[in-house]
Design a protein around this motif. Structure first.
Motif, PDB file in Angstrom:
ATOM      1  N   GLU A 158       0.901  -1.160  -0.074  1.00  0.00           N
ATOM      2  CA  GLU A 158       0.182   0.009  -0.022  1.00  0.00           C
ATOM      3  C   GLU A 158       0.749   1.333  -0.051  1.00  0.00           C
ATOM      4  OE1 GLU A 158      -3.678   1.467  -0.426  1.00  0.00           O
ATOM      5  OE2 GLU A 158      -3.057  -0.345  -0.237  1.00  0.00           O
ATOM      6  N   LEU A 159       2.109   1.263   0.673  1.00  0.00           N
ATOM      7  CA  LEU A 159       2.970   2.308   0.656  1.00  0.00           C
ATOM      8  C   LEU A 159       3.520   2.691  -0.642  1.00  0.00           C
ATOM      9  CD1 LEU A 159       4.900   1.907   4.127  1.00  0.00           C
ATOM     10  CD2 LEU A 159       3.005   3.514   3.606  1.00  0.00           C
ATOM     11  N   ILE A 160       3.952   1.370  -1.179  1.00  0.00           N
ATOM     12  CA  ILE A 160       4.425   1.345  -2.821  1.00  0.00           C
ATOM     13  C   ILE A 160       3.197   2.053  -3.689  1.00  0.00           C
ATOM     14  CG2 ILE A 160       5.023   0.144  -4.861  1.00  0.00           C
ATOM     15  CD1 ILE A 160       7.535   0.769  -2.799  1.00  0.00           C
ATOM     16  N   ASN A 161       1.919   1.711  -3.465  1.00  0.00           N
ATOM     17  CA  ASN A 161       0.973   2.293  -4.009  1.00  0.00           C
ATOM     18  C   ASN A 161       0.722   3.800  -4.072  1.00  0.00           C
ATOM     19  OD1 ASN A 161       0.529  -0.284  -5.210  1.00  0.00           O
ATOM     20  ND2 ASN A 161      -1.235  -0.589  -3.862  1.00  0.00           N
ATOM     21  N   ASN A 162       0.878   4.249  -2.935  1.00  0.00           N
ATOM     22  CA  ASN A 162       0.877   5.614  -2.658  1.00  0.00           C
ATOM     23  C   ASN A 162       1.856   6.443  -3.094  1.00  0.00           C
ATOM     24  OD1 ASN A 162      -1.487   5.088  -1.047  1.00  0.00           O
ATOM     25  ND2 ASN A 162      -0.497   5.197   0.750  1.00  0.00           N
ATOM     26  N   HIS A 163       3.177   5.651  -3.095  1.00  0.00           N
ATOM     27  CA  HIS A 163       4.173   6.361  -3.884  1.00  0.00           C
ATOM     28  C   HIS A 163       4.396   6.635  -5.306  1.00  0.00           C
ATOM     29  CE1 HIS A 163       8.701   7.151  -3.958  1.00  0.00           C
ATOM     30  NE2 HIS A 163       8.748   6.499  -5.131  1.00  0.00           N
TER      31      HIS A 163
ATOM     32  N   LEU B 143      10.331   9.413  -1.502  1.00  0.00           N
ATOM     33  CA  LEU B 143      11.790   8.635  -1.605  1.00  0.00           C
ATOM     34  C   LEU B 143      12.752   8.647  -0.341  1.00  0.00           C
ATOM     35  CD1 LEU B 143      12.939   9.763  -5.262  1.00  0.00           C
ATOM     36  CD2 LEU B 143      12.554   7.417  -4.484  1.00  0.00           C
ATOM     37  N   GLN B 144      12.400   9.985   0.363  1.00  0.00           N
ATOM     38  CA  GLN B 144      13.393  10.030   1.560  1.00  0.00           C
ATOM     39  C   GLN B 144      12.774   9.344   2.810  1.00  0.00           C
ATOM     40  OE1 GLN B 144      13.017  13.865   3.589  1.00  0.00           O
ATOM     41  NE2 GLN B 144      15.285  14.108   3.904  1.00  0.00           N
ATOM     42  N   PHE B 145      11.297   8.920   2.586  1.00  0.00           N
ATOM     43  CA  PHE B 145      10.590   8.367   3.701  1.00  0.00           C
ATOM     44  C   PHE B 145      11.128   6.870   3.421  1.00  0.00           C
ATOM     45  CE2 PHE B 145       7.129   5.564   4.679  1.00  0.00           C
ATOM     46  CZ  PHE B 145       6.800   5.984   5.940  1.00  0.00           C
TER      47      PHE B 145
ATOM     48  N   LEU C  45      12.521  -1.651  -2.150  1.00  0.00           N
ATOM     49  CA  LEU C  45      10.879  -1.946  -2.386  1.00  0.00           C
ATOM     50  C   LEU C  45      10.769  -1.017  -3.953  1.00  0.00           C
ATOM     51  CD1 LEU C  45       9.189  -1.548   0.881  1.00  0.00           C
ATOM     52  CD2 LEU C  45       9.655  -3.527  -0.349  1.00  0.00           C
ATOM     53  N   LEU C  46      11.764  -0.244  -4.067  1.00  0.00           N
ATOM     54  CA  LEU C  46      11.582   0.859  -5.111  1.00  0.00           C
ATOM     55  C   LEU C  46      11.943   0.351  -6.376  1.00  0.00           C
ATOM     56  CD1 LEU C  46      12.390   4.253  -3.472  1.00  0.00           C
ATOM     57  CD2 LEU C  46      10.164   3.318  -3.683  1.00  0.00           C
ATOM     58  N   ASN C  47      11.635   0.757  -7.832  1.00  0.00           N
ATOM     59  CA  ASN C  47      12.044   0.401  -9.004  1.00  0.00           C
ATOM     60  C   ASN C  47      13.672   0.972  -9.272  1.00  0.00           C
ATOM     61  OD1 ASN C  47      11.941   2.646 -10.254  1.00  0.00           O
ATOM     62  ND2 ASN C  47       9.812   2.404 -10.571  1.00  0.00           N
ATOM     63  N   GLU C  48      14.048   0.145 -10.054  1.00  0.00           N
ATOM     64  CA  GLU C  48      15.491   0.480 -10.465  1.00  0.00           C
ATOM     65  C   GLU C  48      15.741   1.706 -10.763  1.00  0.00           C
ATOM     66  OE1 GLU C  48      18.690  -1.377 -13.619  1.00  0.00           O
ATOM     67  OE2 GLU C  48      18.115  -2.878 -11.670  1.00  0.00           O
ATOM     68  N   SER C  49      14.897   2.481 -11.650  1.00  0.00           N
ATOM     69  CA  SER C  49      14.973   3.840 -11.992  1.00  0.00           C
ATOM     70  C   SER C  49      15.002   4.719 -11.038  1.00  0.00           C
ATOM     71  CB  SER C  49      13.960   4.184 -13.132  1.00  0.00           C
ATOM     72  OG  SER C  49      12.677   4.139 -12.534  1.00  0.00           O
TER      73      SER C  49
END
Length: 440
Positions: free
Chosen positions: A266-271, A287-289, A298-302
């Protein structure tokens, strides 16, 4: 640590010798067939199985309705017994909702919810609410909803469609006990308004922070996910004051060990929504969070490329700026922290490796001594591909690193020290000869 709950065996008295004959005498007196009531065998089997189920019910829940159920079973009135145990289950589920907090329930369902509303809830809607509040899980909802249907059609609560035998009654009893009565504990809801108000207030002290972390720990998973999403939004809002941002981060860090895959998703969806909507300020804060939580993986490579590229550039600028021996360490430390959260994207590995190597070998005036431990850890963590990049850069006369090693003795010594930090077993075969040359 969870304590082991030891249930006491329930020793029910044997059925009196007069009970079963009395049932036969009653049907004879009324002029009805004996088989309209449970048979003696069914009664005896149901009575025999009762203790096993009763011992799973906590002592404080073995009240009047449970006693009436037992009496009904002894007389073979399984339809009445089902009604009693169902009513006991419903009363306990209502109490769990009270314990959760009627005001909190009202916040979650976004509607008025007082004692009157609770009492007026039909059983089907009561089960729906319990599932939403995580008082029962999906398995519990499924089986209790089946029990509700059986109770409505085969118990003494309404005119029945037929009768149930001892095995069907025992299954009904087992499900009521297992999914409604066996667990006397219940989560306590968090008042959403009070929580958000506290987060947006003054800076938490340690005690205040621990109280809120404990409250979120004690509530159910669905509300915990809702509240963590909310404080992620608070953190990313450009209008949020710094104390509120730090409070949000403290809560999330305190709960980091209990963040489920669903919460992370859910956090990734919000991001991702911030990116899709072009909300650059919120995206940057998000991103800082993730960086502060140690969840860059959890973030994508880009996005990893962007975060790491900025950290590498800041280290490089500090290295080439004034007073670099004093300014480098915090930037080196931050890059180390970021690198430990995720693998370095291939798109930035060359820049990553060469920047660390150049900083580690220093310049004609020396090296930032306080940064050396960070550089050493970074080099020790190099992947085989990064090790190969390091070695090829060192032997390349056209690379900045290669020229420094070739023309400066102290840089050459520092590089050899750095190279010896790498386990020889990790050296790729394609650069093994060059490695041997560099350390010789």
């Amino acid at each position: 640590m969870n304590s082991l709950v030891v249930r006491k065996n329930i020793d029910l008295p044997a059925l009196p010798d007069t009970v079963l004959p009395a049932i036969a005498q009653l049907t004879t007196a009324l002029g009805i067939p004996r088989d309209v009531l449970a048979s003696a065998e069914e009664i005896e089997y149901a009575w025999r199985d009762l203790p096993r189920e009763l011992r799973e019910i906590p002592d404080d829940l073995r009240g009047e309705l449970v006693a009436r159920m037992c009496v009904a079973v002894s007389a073979g009135l399984f339809d009445g017994a089902m009604n009693y145990i169902w009513n006991a289950s419903v009363l306990h589920l209502r109490q769990k909702i009270r314990n959760f907090g009627l005001a909190v329930v009202a916040q979650i369902i976004q509607n008025d919810f007082e004692e009157k509303n609770l009492l007026e809830l039909q059983d089907s809607r009561l089960l729906d609410l319990c599932l939403k509040l995580n008082i029962i899980n999906e398995d519990g909802f499924f089986f209790l909803d089946q029990c509700r249907d059986v109770r409505n059609n085969f118990s003494a609560a309404h005119p029945t469609m037929g009768s149930v035998n001892d095995r069907e009654f025992t299954i009904f009893l087992n499900r009521c006990v297992r999914y409604a009565l066996a667990d006397s504990s219940s989560p306590t809801g968090v008042n959403i308004g009070s929580f958000i108000s506290a987060v947006k207030g003054t800076r938490f002290n340690d005690h205040q922070c621990q109280i809120w972390i404990q409250r979120l720990t004690d509530t159910h998973a669905a509300q915990r996910q809702l509240l963590l999403n909310m404080i992620h939004g608070v953190y990313c809002d450009p209008a949020t004051a710094e104390p509120a941002r730090l409070n949000s981060l403290d809560i999330c860090c305190g709960l980091k060990g209990s963040l489920t895959a669903s919460i992370k998703s859910e956090l990734i969806n919000n991001h991702s929504d911030y990116i899709a909507k072009g909300l650059e300020d919120k995206h940057t804060a998000s991103l800082q969070f993730f960086e502060k939580l140690g969840y860059l993986s959890l973030l994508n490579e880009s996005e990893l490329h962007v975060v790491l590229s900025r950290a590498i550039d800041r280290l490089w600028n500090a290295h080439n700026g004034m007073n670099n021996f004093y300014n480098e360490p915090p930037f080196a430390e931050r890059l180390l922290e970021l690198s430990q959260q995720s693998a370095i994207p291939e798109t930035i590995q060359d820049h990553f490796v060469q920047t660390i190597a150049v900083c580690r070998v220093g310049n004609g005036y020396g090296v930032a001594d306080a940064a050396i431990p960070y550089y050493n850890q970074l080099i020790q963590g190099f992947s085989p591909r990064e090790i190969a990049t390091l070695i090829r850069s060192a032997i390349g006369k056209t690379s900045y690193l290669g020229r420094k090693i070739l023309t400066n003795g102290s840089c050459r010594t520092n590089f050899k020290e750095a190279l010896l930090l790498i386990d020889p077993a990790s050296i790729p075969s394609g650069v093994k000869t060059d490695y041997d040359t560099l350390i010789s």
